[in-house]
Design a protein around this motif. Structure first.
Motif, PDB file in Angstrom:
ATOM      1  N   ALA A 191       0.830  -1.206   0.000  1.00 60.01           N
ATOM      2  CA  ALA A 191       0.000   0.000   0.000  1.00 60.01           C
ATOM      3  C   ALA A 191       0.867   1.259   0.000  1.00 60.01           C
ATOM      4  CB  ALA A 191      -0.948  -0.005   1.198  1.00 60.01           C
ATOM      5  N   VAL A 192       1.931   1.258   0.785  1.00 59.76           N
ATOM      6  CA  VAL A 192       2.831   2.417   0.833  1.00 59.76           C
ATOM      7  C   VAL A 192       3.493   2.620  -0.526  1.00 59.76           C
ATOM      8  CG1 VAL A 192       5.000   3.263   1.829  1.00 59.76           C
ATOM      9  CG2 VAL A 192       3.223   2.341   3.314  1.00 59.76           C
ATOM     10  N   VAL A 193       3.949   1.545  -1.143  1.00 59.22           N
ATOM     11  CA  VAL A 193       4.570   1.644  -2.468  1.00 59.22           C
ATOM     12  C   VAL A 193       3.562   2.172  -3.484  1.00 59.22           C
ATOM     13  CG1 VAL A 193       5.549   0.286  -4.368  1.00 59.22           C
ATOM     14  CG2 VAL A 193       6.312  -0.121  -2.016  1.00 59.22           C
ATOM     15  N   GLN A 194       2.337   1.666  -3.425  1.00 63.78           N
ATOM     16  CA  GLN A 194       1.304   2.114  -4.352  1.00 63.78           C
ATOM     17  C   GLN A 194       0.974   3.593  -4.140  1.00 63.78           C
ATOM     18  OE1 GLN A 194      -2.332  -0.114  -4.190  1.00 63.78           O
ATOM     19  NE2 GLN A 194      -2.993   0.593  -6.201  1.00 63.78           N
ATOM     20  N   LEU A 195       0.921   4.031  -2.891  1.00 61.79           N
ATOM     21  CA  LEU A 195       0.667   5.447  -2.610  1.00 61.79           C
ATOM     22  C   LEU A 195       1.773   6.330  -3.155  1.00 61.79           C
ATOM     23  CD1 LEU A 195      -0.830   5.310   0.991  1.00 61.79           C
ATOM     24  CD2 LEU A 195      -2.002   5.997  -1.109  1.00 61.79           C
ATOM     25  N   ARG A 196       3.015   5.882  -3.035  1.00 58.45           N
ATOM     26  CA  ARG A 196       4.138   6.652  -3.580  1.00 58.45           C
ATOM     27  C   ARG A 196       4.016   6.781  -5.093  1.00 58.45           C
ATOM     28  NH1 ARG A 196       9.746   5.070  -0.545  1.00 58.45           N
ATOM     29  NH2 ARG A 196       9.364   6.312   1.313  1.00 58.45           N
ATOM     30  N   HIS A 197       3.671   5.673  -5.749  1.00 56.20           N
ATOM     31  CA  HIS A 197       3.513   5.721  -7.199  1.00 56.20           C
ATOM     32  C   HIS A 197       2.362   6.638  -7.594  1.00 56.20           C
ATOM     33  CE1 HIS A 197       6.617   2.947  -8.214  1.00 56.20           C
ATOM     34  NE2 HIS A 197       6.057   1.913  -7.593  1.00 56.20           N
ATOM     35  N   MET A 198       1.276   6.584  -6.858  1.00 55.29           N
ATOM     36  CA  MET A 198       0.140   7.454  -7.153  1.00 55.29           C
ATOM     37  C   MET A 198       0.522   8.917  -6.951  1.00 55.29           C
ATOM     38  SD  MET A 198      -3.023   5.267  -5.519  1.00 55.29           S
ATOM     39  CE  MET A 198      -4.102   6.674  -5.526  1.00 55.29           C
ATOM     40  N   ARG A 199       1.250   9.203  -5.886  1.00 54.64           N
ATOM     41  CA  ARG A 199       1.662  10.577  -5.620  1.00 54.64           C
ATOM     42  C   ARG A 199       2.601  11.066  -6.716  1.00 54.64           C
ATOM     43  NH1 ARG A 199       5.363  13.411  -1.264  1.00 54.64           N
ATOM     44  NH2 ARG A 199       4.422  15.461  -1.393  1.00 54.64           N
ATOM     45  N   ALA A 200       3.534  10.206  -7.127  1.00 55.87           N
ATOM     46  CA  ALA A 200       4.441  10.591  -8.206  1.00 55.87           C
ATOM     47  C   ALA A 200       3.668  10.842  -9.496  1.00 55.87           C
ATOM     48  CB  ALA A 200       5.496   9.509  -8.418  1.00 55.87           C
ATOM     49  N   GLY A 201       2.691   9.995  -9.788  1.00 57.51           N
ATOM     50  CA  GLY A 201       1.869  10.187 -10.982  1.00 57.51           C
ATOM     51  C   GLY A 201       1.083  11.478 -10.925  1.00 57.51           C
ATOM     52  N   ASN A 202       0.517  11.777  -9.766  1.00 58.67           N
ATOM     53  CA  ASN A 202      -0.222  13.033  -9.609  1.00 58.67           C
ATOM     54  C   ASN A 202       0.702  14.231  -9.746  1.00 58.67           C
ATOM     55  OD1 ASN A 202      -2.629  11.714  -9.223  1.00 58.67           O
ATOM     56  ND2 ASN A 202      -2.536  11.783  -6.996  1.00 58.67           N
TER      57      ASN A 202
END
Length: 191
Positions: free
Chosen positions: A25-36
């Motif tokens: 979940a933390v890794v996915q949140l980082r990827h989402m934040r980077a994408g945003n």
């Protein structure tokens, strides 16, 4: 194997699954934040390069703003509570930089990404628009365009921390041949 051992093993496996889920979940949140962040940054750069933005930049840097600022009535228009952005395109440019400064200050995109692509432009814009900010602050107070000021301050700090730029040290520069260097001196090589 008794029930107590089975229960302990089950609890341990459950704990490992939950821990792995949390890490994912933390890794996915980082990827989402980077994408945003990338999407937001690209959106701002698209706005920066639009025909309307180019027109406003030409107004600010091409001398027209300086000519208009010489007029006292024009300067008075900058001190109204709601400045007419059609009559004062420099304020629309200030608004753009204020938005970039706010997004940077709040960490919506990495500072280094902005500094490498827009830092010099930000500082140049701040220096050109500083008299306008001063006029606006007479009526709106020192907080007017403080996010833009913050961003320009960060550019100065960035530049002092990177005096030689950010080109990777282990990568050689390519030779750049200036085949038109004589054009700048005013001489012509006609034979």
């Amino acid at each position: 194997m008794n029930w107590e051992e089975l229960s302990a093993i089950s609890a341990f496996v459950t704990m490992i699954v939950i821990a792995a889920s949390a890490v994912a979940a933390v890794v996915q949140l980082r990827h989402m934040r980077a994408g945003n962040a990338i999407s937001g940054f690209i959106g701002m750069m698209d706005r920066w390069s639009s025909p309307e933005a180019r027109r406003i930049q030409n107004y600010v840097f091409g001398g027209e703003m300086d000519r208009k600022l010489a007029d006292a009535d024009y300067r008075k228009g900058l001190m109204t509570p709601l400045v007419d952005r059609l009559a004062h395109p420099e304020v629309a440019f200030l608004d753009f930089w204020e938005s970039i400064g706010m997004l940077n200050k709040l960490g919506y995109f990495p500072e280094d990404a902005f500094m490498e692509s827009g830092g010099p432009n930000c500082l140049r814009a701040w220096q050109k628009l500083e008299p306008v900010v001063a006029i606006i602050r007479r009526s709106r107070g020192p907080q007017a365009y403080d996010n833009f000021e913050y961003l320009a301050s960060r550019v100065i700090i960035w530049d002092s921390n990177h005096p030689d730029g950010v080109f990777p040290r282990n990568t050689p520069h390519l030779p750049v041949v200036d085949t038109f260097k004589d054009d700048l001196s005013g001489s012509t090589n006609v034979t």
